[in-house]
Scaffold this active site. Structure first.
Site, PDB file in Angstrom:
ATOM      1  N   LYS A 113       0.827  -1.214   0.000  1.00 25.56           N
ATOM      2  CA  LYS A 113       0.000   0.000   0.000  1.00 25.56           C
ATOM      3  C   LYS A 113       0.853   1.253   0.000  1.00 25.56           C
ATOM      4  O   LYS A 113       0.519   2.243  -0.643  1.00 25.56           O
ATOM      5  CB  LYS A 113      -0.965   0.013   1.189  1.00 25.56           C
ATOM      6  CG  LYS A 113      -2.100  -0.984   1.056  1.00 25.56           C
ATOM      7  CD  LYS A 113      -3.254  -0.639   1.992  1.00 25.56           C
ATOM      8  CE  LYS A 113      -4.403  -1.604   1.800  1.00 25.56           C
ATOM      9  NZ  LYS A 113      -5.521  -1.350   2.721  1.00 25.56           N
ATOM     10  N   LYS A 195      -4.620 -10.594  -6.640  1.00 24.96           N
ATOM     11  CA  LYS A 195      -5.743 -10.829  -5.730  1.00 24.96           C
ATOM     12  C   LYS A 195      -6.975 -10.035  -6.178  1.00 24.96           C
ATOM     13  O   LYS A 195      -6.837  -8.898  -6.621  1.00 24.96           O
ATOM     14  CB  LYS A 195      -5.288 -10.361  -4.339  1.00 24.96           C
ATOM     15  CG  LYS A 195      -6.228 -10.691  -3.223  1.00 24.96           C
ATOM     16  CD  LYS A 195      -5.734 -10.110  -1.904  1.00 24.96           C
ATOM     17  CE  LYS A 195      -6.085  -8.656  -1.775  1.00 24.96           C
ATOM     18  NZ  LYS A 195      -5.983  -8.096  -0.437  1.00 24.96           N
ATOM     19  N   LYS A 198     -11.303  -4.871  -4.060  1.00 25.05           N
ATOM     20  CA  LYS A 198     -12.330  -3.867  -4.334  1.00 25.05           C
ATOM     21  C   LYS A 198     -11.716  -2.529  -4.723  1.00 25.05           C
ATOM     22  O   LYS A 198     -12.416  -1.616  -5.129  1.00 25.05           O
ATOM     23  CB  LYS A 198     -13.290  -3.749  -3.148  1.00 25.05           C
ATOM     24  CG  LYS A 198     -12.643  -3.540  -1.815  1.00 25.05           C
ATOM     25  CD  LYS A 198     -13.628  -3.822  -0.675  1.00 25.05           C
ATOM     26  CE  LYS A 198     -12.880  -3.848   0.638  1.00 25.05           C
ATOM     27  NZ  LYS A 198     -13.609  -4.280   1.775  1.00 25.05           N
TER      28      LYS A 198
END
Ligand code: AMP
Ligand code: TRP
Length: 330
Positions: A113, A195, A198
Site C-alpha cells: 500500500k 488478488k 475492491k
C-alpha cells in the site's frame, strides 16, 4: 471460546471478501453453537488512506447490512462498529508503544500500500497492525477467521500479545488465525495472478455483492481463461480456470474432482454459463435480504446492542491494561 473478525468499510465487499471472510464467519457461527462471536465494521481502519466522508458513512451501514444479508444472525453474533467502542483506539496506542517500527515496516500489506501512496503515506498506514491487534486482544479472542492476506497481521498480534504478557504479566489471550483451505485468496477475474480487490482500477476484475446481477454474470462470462480448454484444477498451468473453480466449489460445495467430472468433454463456455447462474443466484439472495434491512430500524437496534455488548468487555480489559502498566490512579 471467542471468535472475532472485521472488514474495512471501503467500497462494497467483493466475492473475494465474501468467500474468503464473510462466508467463513457465517459457517463458524453455525458450527460453533457455544462460541461467543463478534463481527465488526473496521471503520477506524478505513482512514489510513484518504476517504470521502459521505462514502465512509454509506459504506459503514452497508457493510453491517451485508453481514446480516449474508447470514450472520444477530441472536448469535454481536455486530458493531469499531469507532463506537473507543477502547479500540486506546489500546491501539498502548500497543504502538509496545511494538517496533521495524516489525511494522516488514508487513507485506504496508509495503504494497505504501508503494501505491508514494510520498503521502500516513503514519496510520504503518501502525495499522497495532490497531488490528487491539481489535483482537481487547476481547480475549481465541480464533480470528480471515483471508490469507491478513495472516501476517494475526501473527504480529500474537507476537505483541506474548511480548506484553511477558513484560506486564498475563493480560491477553494469544489468538490463532483461522484460514480456510480453499477460497482464502480469490484472484482477479482479469488477472489470475493478482488478488481480487475492491480497489482494483479495473472493475471487470472483481464482482461486488451489490453489483447489478446481469453485470455480474457478464463479468464471469468474460473472465480470462487460457487456451488449454479443459476444466481442470491446476493452479500452476491454469490459474484462471482454477480460480473460477474455487468460486464454483465455494457456492455449490462440490469438490474440484466433481466439477472436473461434470465438465469433462465440455469447454469453458458451459462451465462459465453455469457459474454465472450460480453466482447470480447467490447475489440475488443476498441483495433481496440487503434491501429489506438497509433502511430498517432493526439494523440500528442490532448495532446498538452490538456496541453495548462489545463495550462492556472492552471497558474491563482496558482497565486491566492500564492497571498492569501503571497508568492513571488505580
Ligand atoms: P479487506 O477488504 O481488506 O477489509 O478484507 C476483508 C477480509 O476479506 C479479510 O479477511 C481478507 O483477508 C479477506 N479478503 C480480501 N480480499 C480477498 C480475496 N481476494 N480472497 C479471499 N479473501 C479476501
Ligand atoms: N485488517 C483487516 C482487513 O483489512 C480488517 C480487520 C481489522 C480485522 N481489524 C481486524 C480482521 C481484526 C480481523 C480481526 O481485512
Amino acid at each position: 471460546m471467542r471468535i472475532l473478525s472485521g472488514i474495512q468499510p471501503t467500497n462494497v465487499p467483493t466475492l473475494g471478501n465474501y468467500i474468503g471472510a464473510i462466508k467463513n464467519f457465517v459457517k463458524m457461527q453455525n458450527e460453533n453453537q457455544d462460541a461467543d462471536i463478534l463481527v465488526f465494521v473496521a471503520d477506524l481502519h478505513s482512514i489510513t488512506v484518504p476517504r470521502d466522508r459521505k462514502d465512509i458513512k454509506k459504506n459503514i451501514r452497508s457493510l453491517a447490512a451485508l453481514y446480516l444479508a449474508s447470514g450472520l444472525d444477530p441472536n448469535r453474533t454481536h455486530i458493531f462498529i469499531q469507532s463506537e467502542v473507543h477502547e479500540h483506539a486506546e489500546l491501539g496506542w498502548v500497543l504502538e508503544c509496545n511494538s517496533y517500527i521495524g516489525e511494522m515496516e516488514r508487513m507485506i500489506q504496508f509495503k504494497e500500500k505504501s508503494a501505491k501512496e508514494g510520498a503521502s503515506v500516513t503514519t496510520g498506514l504503518l501502525t495499522y497492525p497495532c490497531l488490528m491487534a487491539a481489535d483482537i486482544l481487547l476481547y480475549d479472542t481465541n480464533l480470528v477467521p480471515v483471508g490469507e492476506d491478513q495472516k501476517q497481521h494475526v501473527e504480529i498480534t500474537r507476537d505483541i500479545a506474548i511480548r506484553f504478557n511477558n513484560k506486564y504479566g498475563e493480560t491477553f489471550v494469544v489468538p490463532e488465525p483461522m484460514i480456510q483451505k480453499s477460497g482464502a485468496r480469490i484472484m482477479s477475474l482479469q488477472d489470475p495472478l493478482k488478488k481480487m480487490s475492491k480497489s482494483d482500477p479495473n472493475p471487470k476484475g472483481y464482482i461486488t455483492l451489490l453489483d447489478d446481477i446481469n453485470e455480474a454474470k457478464n463479468k464471469i462470462k468474460r473472465a480470462v481463461t487460457d487456451s488449454i480448454g479443459i476444466v481442470k484444477y491446476d493452479t500452476v498451468n491454469q490459474p484462471a480456470v482454477s480460480n473460477l473453480m474455487t468460486i464454483y466449489s465455494s457456492f455449490t460445495n462440490m469438490s474440484f474432482d466433481e466439477i472436473e467430472n461434470k465438465y469433462s468433454g465440455l469447454g469453458y463456455k458451459e462451465f462459465k454459463e453455469d457459474l454465472s447462474e450460480i453466482v447470480a443466484n447467490e447475489l440475488t439472495k443476498i441483495q433481496t435480504k440487503y434491501n429489506e434491512i438497509i433502511n430498517s430500524n432493526e439494523l440500528d437496534k442490532i448495532l446498538d446492542e452490538g456496541r453495548d455488548y462489545a463495550s462492556r468487555i472492552a471497558y474491563k480489559k482496558m482497565a486491566k491494561v492500564y492497571k498492569r502498566i501503571g497508568l492513571g490512579r488505580y
